[in-house]
Design a protein around this motif. Structure first.
Motif, PDB file in Angstrom:
ATOM      1  N   ARG A  97      -8.539   3.049   8.652  1.00  0.00           N
ATOM      2  CA  ARG A  97      -9.418   1.879   8.681  1.00  0.00           C
ATOM      3  C   ARG A  97      -9.020   0.979   7.531  1.00  0.00           C
ATOM      4  N   SER A  98      -7.961   0.230   7.690  1.00  0.00           N
ATOM      5  CA  SER A  98      -7.409  -0.553   6.584  1.00  0.00           C
ATOM      6  C   SER A  98      -8.294  -1.707   6.135  1.00  0.00           C
ATOM      7  N   SER A  99      -9.320  -2.018   6.888  1.00  0.00           N
ATOM      8  CA  SER A  99     -10.189  -3.115   6.504  1.00  0.00           C
ATOM      9  C   SER A  99     -11.520  -2.921   7.207  1.00  0.00           C
ATOM     10  N   TRP A 121      -6.910  -0.481  -5.776  1.00  0.00           N
ATOM     11  CA  TRP A 121      -7.671  -0.497  -4.530  1.00  0.00           C
ATOM     12  C   TRP A 121      -7.333   0.748  -3.730  1.00  0.00           C
ATOM     13  N   ALA A 175     -13.092  -1.493   4.622  1.00  0.00           N
ATOM     14  CA  ALA A 175     -13.511  -0.420   3.719  1.00  0.00           C
ATOM     15  C   ALA A 175     -12.494  -0.203   2.590  1.00  0.00           C
ATOM     16  N   ILE A 176     -12.588  -1.021   1.558  1.00  0.00           N
ATOM     17  CA  ILE A 176     -11.705  -0.912   0.399  1.00  0.00           C
ATOM     18  C   ILE A 176     -12.571  -0.704  -0.837  1.00  0.00           C
ATOM     19  N   VAL A 186      -5.570   8.640   2.317  1.00  0.00           N
ATOM     20  CA  VAL A 186      -5.902   7.365   1.702  1.00  0.00           C
ATOM     21  C   VAL A 186      -4.621   6.644   1.316  1.00  0.00           C
ATOM     22  N   ARG A 244      -8.074   2.684   0.129  1.00  0.00           N
ATOM     23  CA  ARG A 244      -8.621   2.513   1.478  1.00  0.00           C
ATOM     24  C   ARG A 244      -8.247   3.705   2.350  1.00  0.00           C
ATOM     25  N   ASP A 245      -8.992   3.886   3.408  1.00  0.00           N
ATOM     26  CA  ASP A 245      -8.707   4.894   4.425  1.00  0.00           C
ATOM     27  C   ASP A 245      -7.549   4.366   5.252  1.00  0.00           C
ATOM     28  N   TRP A 293       0.844  -1.183   0.000  1.00  0.00           N
ATOM     29  CA  TRP A 293       0.000   0.000   0.000  1.00  0.00           C
ATOM     30  C   TRP A 293       0.885   1.239   0.000  1.00  0.00           C
TER      31      TRP A 293
END
Length: 62
Positions: free
Chosen positions: A35-37, A29, A39-40, A20, A31-32, A8
């Motif tokens: 919050r790596s998971s 992909w 929410a992708i 991000v 993501r924030d 990432w």
């Protein structure tokens, strides 16, 4: 399918902590970073390219 080992890349504008991260392998992909998971968001490479080009055009406006 995204793998945990994907590399990432964090936004260069991430100093404020609100940023991000992006990973790609044919598919892009996003993501924030806080919050790596799970929410992708997934984009095709052509769609992501158009999005980035639009941001670059917008940033050059007066």
């Amino acid at each position: 399918m995204i793998r945990p080992s994907e590399r990432w890349k964090k936004s260069s504008y991430s100093e404020s902590g609100a940023c991000v991260e992006v990973a790609w392998r044919g598919t892009v992909w996003v993501r924030d970073s806080k919050r790596s998971s799970p929410a992708i968001v997934e984009f095709s490479a052509p769609v992501w390219g158009r999005f980035v080009a639009a941001l670059q055009r917008a940033s050059s406006l007066p």
